[in-house]
Scaffold this active site. Structure first.
Site, short mmCIF file in Angstrom:
data_model
loop_
_atom_site.label_atom_id
_atom_site.label_comp_id
_atom_site.label_asym_id
_atom_site.label_seq_id
_atom_site.Cartn_x
_atom_site.Cartn_y
_atom_site.Cartn_z
N ARG A 45 -5.94 -4.28 9.55
CA ARG A 45 -6.58 -5.05 8.49
C ARG A 45 -7.48 -4.17 7.62
NH1 ARG A 45 -6.19 -9.37 5.16
NH2 ARG A 45 -8.19 -10.36 4.79
N SER A 86 1.04 -12.19 -4.68
CA SER A 86 1.40 -11.19 -3.67
C SER A 86 2.67 -11.62 -2.93
CB SER A 86 0.21 -11.02 -2.72
OG SER A 86 0.33 -9.83 -2.00
N HIS A 111 -5.96 -5.74 -6.38
CA HIS A 111 -4.96 -6.75 -6.06
C HIS A 111 -5.59 -8.11 -5.76
CE1 HIS A 111 -1.25 -8.41 -4.63
NE2 HIS A 111 -1.70 -8.57 -3.40
N ASP A 112 -6.74 -8.10 -5.08
CA ASP A 112 -7.39 -9.35 -4.70
C ASP A 112 -7.86 -10.18 -5.89
OD1 ASP A 112 -7.09 -9.54 -2.03
OD2 ASP A 112 -9.10 -8.87 -1.48
N ASP A 124 -4.70 -3.44 -10.19
CA ASP A 124 -3.92 -3.71 -8.97
C ASP A 124 -2.95 -2.54 -8.76
OD1 ASP A 124 -2.23 -4.61 -6.98
OD2 ASP A 124 -1.87 -6.57 -7.89
#
Lengths: 387, 214
Positions: free
Chosen positions: A230, A162, A359-360, A326
């Site tokens: 967040r 990232s 993405h994680d 992602d």
């Protein structure tokens, strides 16, 4: 001149047993892209493993937006394992029995490196919005100062996912002679319009919180705004499939919908938890500055719009990794980097890994990713004569 | 042990050159070239498992597709561009060959020969799409969507402006040089390897205008 000390954290240490790492303060000013300088400036960092006599086994790990230097050890504030515990450690793909691993908190961060919560020597108070806007290149400049101070001429590898991947690309462009192997993961050479848009939503949530006070808050930070930022961002780190699989339409602690606005759904409760725990470990102004640094990142822009020219001088071996689900840093963005490297006839590998974790995925137990990293690092070590 | 057709390709490659292996599989040829000839090799491979194996071997390989990703490579960036046993599985073989000739100063292509007598006999005798040892797929699930004979390939190469430097026939008993004016290989060879370039050097002989019927 540089001085090393214990890092200063914004929040109390909850795990006195956890290694707090070190903080190095440089008196020489750090020249920033915005035209201002930062002086003095401090870099908080952790190291794992041992630097060999030839100083040839150092790997720099760059963290993502809300990461920090605690990549492979217990976090002193939260008590949680390192954010890349699965990747870094003895016998792990980035093997600390072989390699000397360095992980720094980025400039602008809030875990001991100089950032908006640090004391401005000119006023004796926190910088707040007087902190200069920093860029990915500034973060990398600051890291290079640390690498110099550690007496390391050339890094065996620079890696990260990232925003960490952005730093890897910047390292290869800014210090081509100092990076032997670069592994940017789930990243992009420029932040997309969609990603800038999501960041702006997060920033506006923070700035709309009355506790933000134009950035001049003291002890009570704009927690509600930061939590909303967040929550919104966290959705972008997952995939629709993963959310559906994990939560579906399951209700939270109730048998039927409440006809109200409480947390009826499990997915709501999960996001609230993510928001709340984040506020306990992060600083709202840091969130503004670091998201801005990502927004401003456009590596080709520094090279007349030609991404390949950013890599013209690099001799590094590259390995790029992307994940099928992602949508924040999708495969085409990663492939664009591979194509630019190809255009310079650089030594580049690229792997797209099948995963529904979004993405994680780069932080999670993805065996194909772990295998790729292990293989790449082993080959890097062999090529550099490291046992 | 390197597969015999790959070993024959390796024999064609000069030491210390830059090589692109398109469809490099698990990297066996690239590894062999690196170890025995000091070749600076790169690969493109479709399968993720294969790419991972290559990366673990320290070989630079991109997960990608010959049909779509060759266009991104700069011209004449490699001494040799290799496409082994893959052209018959591409969507646009002529375009792929065109790109290979552009990227490599030399191009090596190997492929199964659909003109082999067993293939011909199988169709003639059984009246069904041929299945042979080399091409053991049912017509409806074969990845080999653009099969050709040696003569077909030569025609396409000519149209692409390629000069053929050398050609080898592949068979059960190893490889044999194909003469420029030979008709036999199109009937007798199970596969072929062609070394070509588009700069006009080292011509193997005229390939256009042959009227053989084998």
């Amino acid at each position: 001149m540089a001085q090393t000390a214990n890092p200063t954290f914004l929040r109390p240490v909850s795990e006195p047993e956890a290694d707090p790492g070190k903080a190095i303060t440089f008196s020489a000013p750090l020249a920033l892209d915005c035209g201002r300088t930062l002086s003095p400036f401090t870099i908080a960092y952790m190291t794992y493993g041992t630097l060999n006599a030839a100083r040839s086994n150092a790997i720099l790990i760059c963290h993502a937006l809300t990461g920090d230097q605690f990549a492979a050890s217990r976090h002193p504030l939260t008590g949680k394992p390192g954010w890349w515990d699965i990747m870094v450690g003895p016998g792990k793909p980035i093997d600390t029995n072989r390699f000397f691993v360095i992980c720094t908190n980025v400039i602008g961060g809030c875990m001991g490196s100089t950032g908006p919560a640090s004391i401005n020597p000119a006023t004796g108070k926190s910088y707040g919005l007087d902190f200069p806007v920093v860029t990915i290149r500034d973060m990398v400049r600051a890291q290079a100062a640390l690498i110099d101070a550690l007496g390391i001429e050339k890094l065996l590898s620079v890696t990260g996912g990232s925003m960490g991947g952005m730093q890897v690309l910047q390292w290869a462009a800014s210090y081509p002679e100092r990076v032997a192997n670069a592994m940017p993961i789930a990243t992009a050479a420029r932040h997309s319009a969609q990603n800038i848009a999501f960041h702006e939503v997060g920033r506006q949530a923070i700035m709309a919180d009355p506790d933000w006070k134009g950035g001049a808050y003291d002890a009570a930070q704009p927690g509600k705004g930061l939590a909303v930022a967040r929550m919104a961002a966290h959705i972008t780190y997952l995939s629709e499939a993963a959310l559906q699989r994990k939560f579906g339409r399951e209700l939270q602690d109730r048998d039927q919908i409440s006809f109200g606005f409480g947390q009826d759904f499990q997915v709501e409760s999960y996001l609230h938890h993510q928001g709340m725990t984040f506020v306990d470990r992060f600083d709202a102004n840091s969130y503004l500055y670091i998201t801005r640094a990502m927004d401003y990142f456009d590596l080709a822009g520094d090279y007349g719009g030609v991404l390949a020219d950013a890599f013209r001088n690099t001799k590094a071996r590259f390995c790029l990794i992307s994940f099928t689900s992602d949508w924040l840093f999708p495969t085409p963005e990663n492939k664009r980097i591979a194509h630019a490297l190809n255009a310079t006839a650089a030594n580049v590998s690229f792997v797209e890994i099948e995963s529904d974790k979004g993405h994680d995925a780069f932080l999670l137990d993805e065996p194909e990713m772990l295998g790729t990293v292990r293989g790449f690092m082993n080959a890097a070590a062999t090529a550099s004569g490291i046992r | 042990m390197l597969r015999p057709d790959l070993a024959a390709i390796a024999e064609m490659i000069e030491p210390n050159t830059r090589v692109l292996d398109v469809g490099c599989g698990d990297g066996a040829l690239l590894e062999h070239l690196k170890q025995t000839r000091g070749v600076d090799g790169r690969g493109i491979e479709l399968s993720q498992q294969n790419v991972n194996q290559c990366v673990a071997r320290g070989l630079p390989v991109l997960q990608g597709d010959a049909d779509t990703d060759l266009a991104d490579y700069p011209s004449q960036a490699f001494d040799v561009a290799i496409l082994s046993q893959t052209i018959q599985a591409t969507r646009a073989p002529a375009k792929v060959l065109e790109n290979l000739l552009r990227i490599g100063r030399h191009t090596i292509v190997s492929f199964p020969n659909f003109g082999h007598w067993r293939v011909r006999l199988s169709l003639l005798a059984k009246g069904r799409m041929p299945r042979t040892h080399a091409l053991d797929y049912a017509w409806y699930d074969t990845p080999n969507i653009h099969l050709c004979t040696i003569r077909d390939f030569m025609q396409m190469a000519t149209q692409a402006g390629a000069t053929i430097e050398k050609a080898l026939a592949l068979g059960a008993n190893g490889t044999k040089l194909i003469q420029a004016d030979a008709f036999g290989p199109n009937l007798m060879a199970e596969g072929a390897i062609f070394l070509m370039n588009r700069r006009g050097g080292g011509a193997w002989g005229p390939i256009a205008g042959r009227a053989g019927s084998s």
